[in-house]
Design a protein around this motif. Structure first.
Motif, PDB file in Angstrom:
ATOM      1  N   TRP A  19     -12.998   5.754   4.929  1.00 33.52           N
ATOM      2  CA  TRP A  19     -11.850   4.907   4.612  1.00 33.52           C
ATOM      3  C   TRP A  19     -10.609   5.637   5.107  1.00 33.52           C
ATOM      4  O   TRP A  19     -10.268   6.703   4.609  1.00 33.52           O
ATOM      5  CB  TRP A  19     -11.751   4.627   3.115  1.00 33.52           C
ATOM      6  CG  TRP A  19     -12.747   3.615   2.652  1.00 33.52           C
ATOM      7  CD1 TRP A  19     -13.936   3.851   2.022  1.00 33.52           C
ATOM      8  CD2 TRP A  19     -12.660   2.195   2.807  1.00 33.52           C
ATOM      9  NE1 TRP A  19     -14.583   2.665   1.783  1.00 33.52           N
ATOM     10  CE2 TRP A  19     -13.821   1.626   2.247  1.00 33.52           C
ATOM     11  CE3 TRP A  19     -11.702   1.340   3.363  1.00 33.52           C
ATOM     12  CZ2 TRP A  19     -14.051   0.249   2.232  1.00 33.52           C
ATOM     13  CZ3 TRP A  19     -11.936  -0.026   3.344  1.00 33.52           C
ATOM     14  CH2 TRP A  19     -13.098  -0.558   2.779  1.00 33.52           C
ATOM     15  N   LYS A  21      -6.716   6.099   5.471  1.00 31.23           N
ATOM     16  CA  LYS A  21      -5.469   5.762   4.775  1.00 31.23           C
ATOM     17  C   LYS A  21      -4.436   5.382   5.838  1.00 31.23           C
ATOM     18  O   LYS A  21      -3.851   6.239   6.494  1.00 31.23           O
ATOM     19  CB  LYS A  21      -4.996   6.955   3.949  1.00 31.23           C
ATOM     20  CG  LYS A  21      -3.851   6.668   3.023  1.00 31.23           C
ATOM     21  CD  LYS A  21      -3.549   7.918   2.187  1.00 31.23           C
ATOM     22  CE  LYS A  21      -2.525   7.647   1.126  1.00 31.23           C
ATOM     23  NZ  LYS A  21      -2.284   8.861   0.311  1.00 31.23           N
ATOM     24  N   TRP A  54      -5.582  -9.281   2.416  1.00 28.63           N
ATOM     25  CA  TRP A  54      -5.329  -8.345   3.508  1.00 28.63           C
ATOM     26  C   TRP A  54      -6.476  -8.435   4.506  1.00 28.63           C
ATOM     27  O   TRP A  54      -7.627  -8.634   4.110  1.00 28.63           O
ATOM     28  CB  TRP A  54      -5.256  -6.920   2.984  1.00 28.63           C
ATOM     29  CG  TRP A  54      -4.022  -6.645   2.176  1.00 28.63           C
ATOM     30  CD1 TRP A  54      -3.823  -6.949   0.857  1.00 28.63           C
ATOM     31  CD2 TRP A  54      -2.839  -6.022   2.632  1.00 28.63           C
ATOM     32  NE1 TRP A  54      -2.571  -6.550   0.474  1.00 28.63           N
ATOM     33  CE2 TRP A  54      -1.947  -5.968   1.546  1.00 28.63           C
ATOM     34  CE3 TRP A  54      -2.434  -5.494   3.860  1.00 28.63           C
ATOM     35  CZ2 TRP A  54      -0.680  -5.407   1.649  1.00 28.63           C
ATOM     36  CZ3 TRP A  54      -1.173  -4.930   3.956  1.00 28.63           C
ATOM     37  CH2 TRP A  54      -0.312  -4.891   2.861  1.00 28.63           C
ATOM     38  N   LYS A 113      -8.938  -2.368   2.167  1.00 28.99           N
ATOM     39  CA  LYS A 113      -8.716  -2.353   0.721  1.00 28.99           C
ATOM     40  C   LYS A 113      -7.335  -1.778   0.451  1.00 28.99           C
ATOM     41  O   LYS A 113      -6.771  -1.059   1.280  1.00 28.99           O
ATOM     42  CB  LYS A 113      -9.801  -1.554  -0.006  1.00 28.99           C
ATOM     43  CG  LYS A 113      -9.811  -0.063   0.290  1.00 28.99           C
ATOM     44  CD  LYS A 113     -10.927   0.630  -0.461  1.00 28.99           C
ATOM     45  CE  LYS A 113     -10.946   2.129  -0.174  1.00 28.99           C
ATOM     46  NZ  LYS A 113     -11.997   2.824  -0.944  1.00 28.99           N
ATOM     47  N   VAL A 114      -6.795  -2.116  -0.715  1.00 30.93           N
ATOM     48  CA  VAL A 114      -5.510  -1.602  -1.151  1.00 30.93           C
ATOM     49  C   VAL A 114      -5.737  -0.879  -2.467  1.00 30.93           C
ATOM     50  O   VAL A 114      -6.306  -1.444  -3.407  1.00 30.93           O
ATOM     51  CB  VAL A 114      -4.482  -2.743  -1.323  1.00 30.93           C
ATOM     52  CG1 VAL A 114      -3.169  -2.209  -1.867  1.00 30.93           C
ATOM     53  CG2 VAL A 114      -4.270  -3.476  -0.010  1.00 30.93           C
ATOM     54  N   GLU A 115      -5.322   0.386  -2.503  1.00 34.34           N
ATOM     55  CA  GLU A 115      -5.442   1.200  -3.714  1.00 34.34           C
ATOM     56  C   GLU A 115      -4.214   2.085  -3.861  1.00 34.34           C
ATOM     57  O   GLU A 115      -3.765   2.693  -2.886  1.00 34.34           O
ATOM     58  CB  GLU A 115      -6.686   2.099  -3.655  1.00 34.34           C
ATOM     59  CG  GLU A 115      -7.989   1.383  -3.794  1.00 34.34           C
ATOM     60  CD  GLU A 115      -9.182   2.328  -3.771  1.00 34.34           C
ATOM     61  OE1 GLU A 115     -10.298   1.833  -4.002  1.00 34.34           O
ATOM     62  OE2 GLU A 115      -9.016   3.543  -3.532  1.00 34.34           O
ATOM     63  N   ASP A 116      -3.687   2.132  -5.064  1.00 32.26           N
ATOM     64  CA  ASP A 116      -2.562   3.011  -5.388  1.00 32.26           C
ATOM     65  C   ASP A 116      -1.410   2.883  -4.401  1.00 32.26           C
ATOM     66  O   ASP A 116      -0.797   3.884  -4.007  1.00 32.26           O
ATOM     67  CB  ASP A 116      -3.030   4.471  -5.472  1.00 32.26           C
ATOM     68  CG  ASP A 116      -4.101   4.677  -6.536  1.00 32.26           C
ATOM     69  OD1 ASP A 116      -3.997   4.053  -7.612  1.00 32.26           O
ATOM     70  OD2 ASP A 116      -5.043   5.438  -6.281  1.00 32.26           O
ATOM     71  N   TYR A 118      -1.478   1.995  -1.223  1.00 33.08           N
ATOM     72  CA  TYR A 118      -1.802   2.284   0.176  1.00 33.08           C
ATOM     73  C   TYR A 118      -2.866   1.334   0.688  1.00 33.08           C
ATOM     74  O   TYR A 118      -3.733   0.896  -0.064  1.00 33.08           O
ATOM     75  CB  TYR A 118      -2.265   3.727   0.343  1.00 33.08           C
ATOM     76  CG  TYR A 118      -1.140   4.715   0.304  1.00 33.08           C
ATOM     77  CD1 TYR A 118      -0.479   5.098   1.463  1.00 33.08           C
ATOM     78  CD2 TYR A 118      -0.713   5.238  -0.907  1.00 33.08           C
ATOM     79  CE1 TYR A 118       0.562   5.993   1.425  1.00 33.08           C
ATOM     80  CE2 TYR A 118       0.340   6.135  -0.954  1.00 33.08           C
ATOM     81  CZ  TYR A 118       0.972   6.510   0.220  1.00 33.08           C
ATOM     82  OH  TYR A 118       2.029   7.398   0.170  1.00 33.08           O
ATOM     83  N   VAL A 119      -2.810   1.071   1.992  1.00 26.69           N
ATOM     84  CA  VAL A 119      -3.800   0.239   2.668  1.00 26.69           C
ATOM     85  C   VAL A 119      -4.785   1.162   3.362  1.00 26.69           C
ATOM     86  O   VAL A 119      -4.399   2.105   4.062  1.00 26.69           O
ATOM     87  CB  VAL A 119      -3.116  -0.681   3.708  1.00 26.69           C
ATOM     88  CG1 VAL A 119      -4.142  -1.465   4.487  1.00 26.69           C
ATOM     89  CG2 VAL A 119      -2.125  -1.602   3.025  1.00 26.69           C
ATOM     90  N   TYR A 120      -6.083   0.895   3.154  1.00 26.00           N
ATOM     91  CA  TYR A 120      -7.167   1.663   3.762  1.00 26.00           C
ATOM     92  C   TYR A 120      -8.011   0.739   4.637  1.00 26.00           C
ATOM     93  O   TYR A 120      -8.277  -0.395   4.258  1.00 26.00           O
ATOM     94  CB  TYR A 120      -8.074   2.269   2.685  1.00 26.00           C
ATOM     95  CG  TYR A 120      -7.395   3.298   1.831  1.00 26.00           C
ATOM     96  CD1 TYR A 120      -7.564   4.656   2.091  1.00 26.00           C
ATOM     97  CD2 TYR A 120      -6.622   2.928   0.744  1.00 26.00           C
ATOM     98  CE1 TYR A 120      -6.954   5.620   1.296  1.00 26.00           C
ATOM     99  CE2 TYR A 120      -6.008   3.879  -0.059  1.00 26.00           C
ATOM    100  CZ  TYR A 120      -6.179   5.217   0.227  1.00 26.00           C
ATOM    101  OH  TYR A 120      -5.568   6.162  -0.570  1.00 26.00           O
TER     102      TYR A 120
END
Length: 125
Positions: A19, A21, A54, A113-116, A118-120
């Motif tokens: 993944w 970042k 996304w 995916k989007v986490e915290d 950020y887009v990964y």
């Protein structure tokens, strides 16, 4: 003529092993795209905020062979999210990469995916 799929493409049935970042969510325009570089690939990333979704795909247009899809207009064809190339207006599914105009040139798509904040983007390495 079928377009060559990008190296490191992750198919819908596989799981990414890496993944990447790519960027903070705040750096990407709402209802538009931006280009992210990963190794030797240019990846178009779309924040389709009207759909709260996304997407990521190759930035290379398979017809004009120019890095342009991140500048394309996004929209929907029925329930299918799509991007239109800014040069010739051919449209591609942002889910499957299928050319929605019936031509044989498809594009590579990537899991995202989007986490915290950020887009990964997912890749098979």
């Amino acid at each position: 003529m079928s377009a060559k799929l990008e190296k490191n493409q992750t198919t819908a049935n596989s799981q990414p092993t890496t993944w990447f970042k790519a960027a903070p969510v705040s750096a990407l325009p709402e209802n538009g795209g931006a280009c992210i570089k990963y190794k030797d690939l240019q990846i178009a990333v779309y924040n389709f905020s009207r759909r709260n979704e996304w997407y990521a795909c190759q930035n290379l247009c398979p017809h004009k062979m120019q890095m342009a899809l991140s500048r394309g207009m996004i929209g929907s064809q029925g329930d299918e999210p799509k991007v239109a190339c800014p040069f010739h207006k051919k449209t591609f599914s942002l889910k499957s990469g299928k050319n929605l105009n019936g031509d044989t040139c498809d594009i590579a798509t990537y899991p995202i995916k989007v986490e915290d904040g950020y887009v990964y983007i997912g890749f098979e390495e």
